[in-house]
Design a protein around this motif. Structure first.
Motif, mmCIF file in Angstrom:
data_model
loop_
_atom_site.group_PDB
_atom_site.id
_atom_site.type_symbol
_atom_site.label_atom_id
_atom_site.label_comp_id
_atom_site.label_asym_id
_atom_site.label_seq_id
_atom_site.Cartn_x
_atom_site.Cartn_y
_atom_site.Cartn_z
ATOM 1 N N ALA A 290 0.835 -1.207 0.000
ATOM 2 C CA ALA A 290 0.000 0.000 0.000
ATOM 3 C C ALA A 290 0.869 1.255 0.000
ATOM 4 O O ALA A 290 1.854 1.359 0.741
ATOM 5 C CB ALA A 290 -0.920 -0.011 1.218
ATOM 6 N N GLY A 291 0.507 2.189 -0.859
ATOM 7 C CA GLY A 291 1.213 3.459 -0.921
ATOM 8 C C GLY A 291 2.438 3.456 -1.812
ATOM 9 O O GLY A 291 3.032 4.524 -2.052
ATOM 10 N N LYS A 292 2.835 2.311 -2.322
ATOM 11 C CA LYS A 292 4.033 2.227 -3.168
ATOM 12 C C LYS A 292 3.646 2.337 -4.646
ATOM 13 O O LYS A 292 2.593 1.844 -5.064
ATOM 14 C CB LYS A 292 4.794 0.921 -2.928
ATOM 15 C CG LYS A 292 5.309 0.748 -1.502
ATOM 16 C CD LYS A 292 6.134 -0.533 -1.381
ATOM 17 C CE LYS A 292 6.544 -0.789 0.064
ATOM 18 N NZ LYS A 292 7.409 0.253 0.618
ATOM 19 N N GLN A 293 4.513 2.956 -5.433
ATOM 20 C CA GLN A 293 4.395 2.981 -6.892
ATOM 21 C C GLN A 293 5.751 2.621 -7.471
ATOM 22 O O GLN A 293 6.715 3.390 -7.341
ATOM 23 C CB GLN A 293 3.956 4.353 -7.397
ATOM 24 C CG GLN A 293 2.481 4.652 -7.238
ATOM 25 C CD GLN A 293 2.071 5.892 -8.003
ATOM 26 O OE1 GLN A 293 2.828 6.846 -8.120
ATOM 27 N NE2 GLN A 293 0.864 5.872 -8.554
ATOM 28 N N ILE A 294 5.832 1.437 -8.071
ATOM 29 C CA ILE A 294 7.090 0.962 -8.644
ATOM 30 C C ILE A 294 6.792 0.463 -10.055
ATOM 31 O O ILE A 294 5.923 -0.408 -10.239
ATOM 32 C CB ILE A 294 7.701 -0.168 -7.789
ATOM 33 C CG1 ILE A 294 7.926 0.316 -6.349
ATOM 34 C CG2 ILE A 294 9.024 -0.637 -8.398
ATOM 35 C CD1 ILE A 294 8.357 -0.800 -5.395
ATOM 36 N N PHE A 295 7.496 1.014 -11.031
ATOM 37 C CA PHE A 295 7.278 0.639 -12.424
ATOM 38 C C PHE A 295 8.536 -0.051 -12.944
ATOM 39 O O PHE A 295 9.636 0.494 -12.879
ATOM 40 C CB PHE A 295 6.937 1.867 -13.261
ATOM 41 C CG PHE A 295 5.664 2.528 -12.826
ATOM 42 C CD1 PHE A 295 4.440 2.094 -13.310
ATOM 43 C CD2 PHE A 295 5.676 3.560 -11.891
ATOM 44 C CE1 PHE A 295 3.262 2.680 -12.898
ATOM 45 C CE2 PHE A 295 4.505 4.163 -11.469
ATOM 46 C CZ PHE A 295 3.288 3.718 -11.972
ATOM 47 N N TYR B 254 7.503 -6.910 -21.032
ATOM 48 C CA TYR B 254 6.307 -6.464 -20.331
ATOM 49 C C TYR B 254 6.662 -5.336 -19.374
ATOM 50 O O TYR B 254 7.730 -5.344 -18.738
ATOM 51 C CB TYR B 254 5.661 -7.607 -19.542
ATOM 52 C CG TYR B 254 5.063 -8.672 -20.417
ATOM 53 C CD1 TYR B 254 3.763 -8.560 -20.901
ATOM 54 C CD2 TYR B 254 5.810 -9.787 -20.784
ATOM 55 C CE1 TYR B 254 3.213 -9.532 -21.712
ATOM 56 C CE2 TYR B 254 5.271 -10.775 -21.603
ATOM 57 C CZ TYR B 254 3.966 -10.633 -22.065
ATOM 58 O OH TYR B 254 3.434 -11.595 -22.884
ATOM 59 N N GLY B 255 5.765 -4.387 -19.277
ATOM 60 C CA GLY B 255 5.838 -3.412 -18.211
ATOM 61 C C GLY B 255 5.082 -3.942 -17.018
ATOM 62 O O GLY B 255 3.932 -4.389 -17.153
ATOM 63 N N VAL B 256 5.719 -3.916 -15.853
ATOM 64 C CA VAL B 256 5.128 -4.478 -14.645
ATOM 65 C C VAL B 256 5.019 -3.367 -13.615
ATOM 66 O O VAL B 256 6.025 -2.743 -13.250
ATOM 67 C CB VAL B 256 5.986 -5.641 -14.100
ATOM 68 C CG1 VAL B 256 5.335 -6.232 -12.860
ATOM 69 C CG2 VAL B 256 6.174 -6.708 -15.173
ATOM 70 N N ALA B 257 3.801 -3.128 -13.148
ATOM 71 C CA ALA B 257 3.555 -1.998 -12.270
ATOM 72 C C ALA B 257 2.983 -2.450 -10.934
ATOM 73 O O ALA B 257 2.022 -3.224 -10.895
ATOM 74 C CB ALA B 257 2.583 -1.022 -12.929
ATOM 75 N N THR C 129 6.310 -1.746 -22.679
ATOM 76 C CA THR C 129 7.179 -1.372 -21.568
ATOM 77 C C THR C 129 7.023 0.112 -21.249
ATOM 78 O O THR C 129 6.477 0.888 -22.045
ATOM 79 C CB THR C 129 8.643 -1.685 -21.894
ATOM 80 O OG1 THR C 129 9.003 -1.021 -23.114
ATOM 81 C CG2 THR C 129 8.859 -3.182 -22.041
ATOM 82 N N PHE C 130 7.517 0.501 -20.083
ATOM 83 C CA PHE C 130 7.419 1.889 -19.639
ATOM 84 C C PHE C 130 8.628 2.684 -20.132
ATOM 85 O O PHE C 130 9.764 2.210 -20.079
ATOM 86 C CB PHE C 130 7.359 1.958 -18.113
ATOM 87 C CG PHE C 130 6.200 1.216 -17.518
ATOM 88 C CD1 PHE C 130 4.888 1.567 -17.817
ATOM 89 C CD2 PHE C 130 6.413 0.156 -16.639
ATOM 90 C CE1 PHE C 130 3.823 0.888 -17.265
ATOM 91 C CE2 PHE C 130 5.352 -0.532 -16.082
ATOM 92 C CZ PHE C 130 4.051 -0.168 -16.398
ATOM 93 N N ASP C 131 8.395 3.932 -20.572
ATOM 94 C CA ASP C 131 9.494 4.805 -20.994
ATOM 95 C C ASP C 131 10.332 5.249 -19.798
ATOM 96 O O ASP C 131 11.547 5.441 -19.917
ATOM 97 C CB ASP C 131 8.946 6.033 -21.727
ATOM 98 C CG ASP C 131 8.316 5.664 -23.069
ATOM 99 O OD1 ASP C 131 8.725 4.626 -23.641
ATOM 100 O OD2 ASP C 131 7.429 6.408 -23.521
ATOM 101 N N ASN C 132 9.687 5.415 -18.652
ATOM 102 C CA ASN C 132 10.386 5.922 -17.474
ATOM 103 C C ASN C 132 10.252 4.936 -16.312
ATOM 104 O O ASN C 132 9.803 5.290 -15.219
ATOM 105 C CB ASN C 132 9.828 7.290 -17.079
ATOM 106 C CG ASN C 132 10.049 8.336 -18.162
ATOM 107 O OD1 ASN C 132 11.183 8.538 -18.599
ATOM 108 N ND2 ASN C 132 8.973 8.979 -18.589
ATOM 109 N N ALA C 133 10.637 3.693 -16.565
ATOM 110 C CA ALA C 133 10.569 2.675 -15.517
ATOM 111 C C ALA C 133 11.577 2.985 -14.416
ATOM 112 O O ALA C 133 12.654 3.536 -14.671
ATOM 113 C CB ALA C 133 10.862 1.302 -16.111
#
Length: 663
Positions: free
Chosen positions: A565-570, A582-585, A597-601
């Motif tokens: 909870a509260g975390k954001q990790i890309f 794969y982009g994993v969020a 995929t994410f540009d700013n992982a």
């Protein structure tokens, strides 16, 4: 069967973030004899069923050619026994003792003769070399194998035994009738994958086979596998006061589980496949005994195989190890279709469990009775549900008509009438019975102390339970002492009396899994958790066949919502050899993946899928892969460590009959 993709759930994540160690304990308490109540209950069974009908014994012995070598003991590469038919010979040619339901004893005796059998010219089986039965079909140039058991070792021995008596014919085809492990796990014992890739061997399976073979027990696999140690009696010795098999087969082998993916997929009913001079006609049966299943008919041999949908037992609509509930109405419908297409034409009915049925009339009767027991359970459960009776009430009220109840192949050796009725109720209506008092009941470990307090304390409950035990009220004793054990898990007097009650219920059970559950529970109450051999099917073949997306879904099951909870990790995951990315969020407390995929992982992982498989198998860690240069991390490595910190690990030997400590 569902069997299970077993311990895959532990092995998958071991290499990433855990060290999985297990410790044993305690000496075994001696089992108790049958009480007078149990003796009377089991003796009554002899008057209720047609034990003088010996047709099944004649059929089970029909076509016998040769026994299993080495008295039925099969060993693995290190010489350790992985299968032991001899362990069950105590039941041969003996009357049922008081500690065994005579009907279950009869079923055990029918499965004792293992070896090579002729089903009909060109069809041969090896039986009792594993939980399931392997079939060899002779064509113009070679043989087609149906359902090659659980383990490569048991399958290889079976093929060797066949060839010893029928010649060294090449394998040209394999049929997987459905997606349970005892129907594909031994494939590498009978087939070289190089021959499959070269087109020399066809592997035929129903639509959805590979996904279902891998996925059914992945997401809840740790829980399923732990419960399976009870269901299959892995914790029990073999004997009149212990394990007697499963009713579907004697037990599960513990050798190497393998998988070679199908080359030919059956997509629809009516589809045919020409193989080695024989014409195979198929009927799809998804959602019956397995999510992916099919029947087939060999036109030239007039031979019908209904997979696991018409064997010599009432089957499971819900398997006690845990799985999705099966569709009784659809199951009955597939058997009706089979009757309409091939009934009156087929001259032999064979299956990957038990012994065949010969003769058109007997085959039609078998299909009708198996159809009707499933349809009866479905329809009568819905009748009572629509009249306002709940799941527990329906299971007590429904009585099977004599024409089905006295038919041996409809007896509850593997499934049971009661838990199949509950399965039907749950399939249509779910777990809640509509009574608001039960909508948000306290969990057992919280309710137990209050029950015990209301009843006057543990000592008072135990004294009253002793009186009920003496009167043979074992179901009530088990129900009430469960409250005491949940309230006071260290109260050995309560645990011992509960064990005694479960043991007597096991002695009376006709269902092999019910007996195994009761006796395994009794053993754990007396001895604590004692680790034993449990099938481990987290094999390289299974891991290799698992799609990366399935692994990411499985990884999401391990995310601890409170810690996340509260975390954001890309993150970006890239498999360098298979070109999958794969982009994993991680956000909102859950893990999701994207096809781009994410540009700013925060962090990006690159690794070959073949190397990542070693991590998934627990043979190495991702950190070791990075340190050795086989994998690379770009970006903030601390972000990946933070992600890993949100993941839970799954203990395997968790308590079943005593409360688990709260997190």
């Amino acid at each position: 069967m569902r069997k299970y993709i077993g311990r895959i759930t532990s092995g998958l994540l071991t290499g990433i973030f855990l060290s999985f160690a297990m410790t044993g304990t305690a000496s075994a308490a001696d089992p108790k004899p049958a009480t007078e109540t149990t003796k009377a209950a089991n003796a009554a069974v002899l008057d209720q069923l047609p034990f003088d009908n010996m047709d099944d014994f004649e059929d089970a012995a029909r076509g016998f050619i040769a026994p299993l070598p080495n008295n039925g003991v099969i060993t693995g590469k290190d010489g350790t026994p992985i299968w032991d038919l001899s362990a069950y010979q105590f039941a041969k040619d003996k009357e049922a003792p008081a500690t065994v339901n005579p009907s279950l004893w009869r079923q055990l005796q029918l499965m004792l003769q293992g070896g090579l059998f002729e089903v009909t010219p060109k069809i041969y089986q090896v039986r009792s070399a594993d939980l399931s039965v392997i079939t060899f079909i002779e064509g113009d140039e070679g043989i087609t194998i149906v359902d090659p058991l659980i383990s490569a070792e048991t399958a290889k021995l079976s093929l060797d035994l066949y060839r010893q008596h029928r010649g060294n014919k090449p394998v040209v085809g394999v049929i997987y009738t459905h997606s349970h492990v005892d129907h594909f796990g031994g494939i590498r014992g009978v087939v070289d994958e190089a021959d499959v890739k070269a087109g020399k061997v066809h592997i035929i399976a129903p639509e959805g086979f590979t996904e279902e073979a891998i996925s059914e027990n992945v997401f809840a696999g740790n829980a399923m596998s732990r419960r399976a140690t009870y269901m299959y009696g892995n914790l029990l010795e073999k004997g009149p006061q212990a394990g007697l098999g499963t009713g579907l087969g004697l037990g599960t082998s513990s050798g190497e589980v393998t998988l070679i993916e199908p080359t030919d997929i059956i997509m629809k009913t009516g589809q045919t496949f020409e193989l080695d001079g024989l014409t195979y006609q198929f009927l799809m049966a998804p959602g019956s005994e397995a999510p992916s299943e099919m029947h087939f008919y060999i036109k030239e041999l007039k031979a019908l195989c209904t997979a696991e949908n018409a064997t010599h037992t009432l089957h499971n609509l819900y398997t006690l190890r845990g799985a999705k509930v099966r569709n009784a109405r659809a199951w009955a419908g597939y058997l009706q279709q089979t009757l309409e297409i091939w009934g009156g034409e087929a001259e032999v009915l064979f299956a990957p469990h038990h012994w065949p049925v010969w003769g058109k009339e007997d085959i039609v009767e078998r299909l009708k009775k198996q159809r009707d027991i499933m349809k009866y359970l479905n329809d009568q459960t819905l009748r009572l549900a629509n009249m306002g009776y709940n799941m527990e009430e329906a299971a007590e009220m429904i009585k099977i008509p004599d024409e089905l109840a006295t038919y041996w192949a409809a007896r509850g050796y593997y499934g049971s009438v009661k838990h199949d009725i509950k399965a039907v109720w749950n399939f249509y209506l779910g777990y809640f019975d509509g009574n608001p008092s039960r909508l948000d009941a306290l969990p057992p470990a919280d309710a137990g102390p209050k029950f015990v307090e209301y009843m006057g304390g543990a000592d008072a409950v135990i004294e009253k339970a002793k009186a009920d035990f003496d009167e043979g009220n074992y179901r009530w004793v088990a129900q009430v002492l469960d409250k005491v054990v949940m309230a006071e898990p260290d109260n050995q007097d309560a645990k011992n009396l509960l064990a005694d009650a479960l043991e007597q219920m096991g002695y009376q059970a006709e269902s092999g899994p019910w007996r195994n559950f009761y006796l395994s529970g009794a053993k754990e109450l007396r001895d604590g958790i004692v680790e034993a051999a449990a099938p481990d099917t987290a094999s390289p073949d299974v891991i290799k066949s698992m799609p990366l997306t399935m692994f990411l879904d499985f990884l999401a099951v391990h995310v601890n919502g409170d810690r996340a909870a509260g975390k954001q990790i890309f993150m970006n995951f890239a498999m360098t050899d298979t070109k999958e990315s794969y982009g994993v969020a991680l956000e909102n407390g859950v893990l999701n993946y994207y096809t781009s995929t994410f540009d700013n992982a925060n962090v990006s992982l690159s690794v070959a899928r073949s190397d990542f498989n070693d991590v998934m198998l627990g043979q190495t860690t991702l950190k070791d892969q990075v340190d050795s240069g086989k994998a690379s991390l770009e970006g903030d490595a601390a972000a990946f460590d933070e992600f890993r910190s949100t993941l839970d690990t799954f203990e395997f030997w968790w308590p079943i009959v005593t409360p688990k400590e709260a997190m």
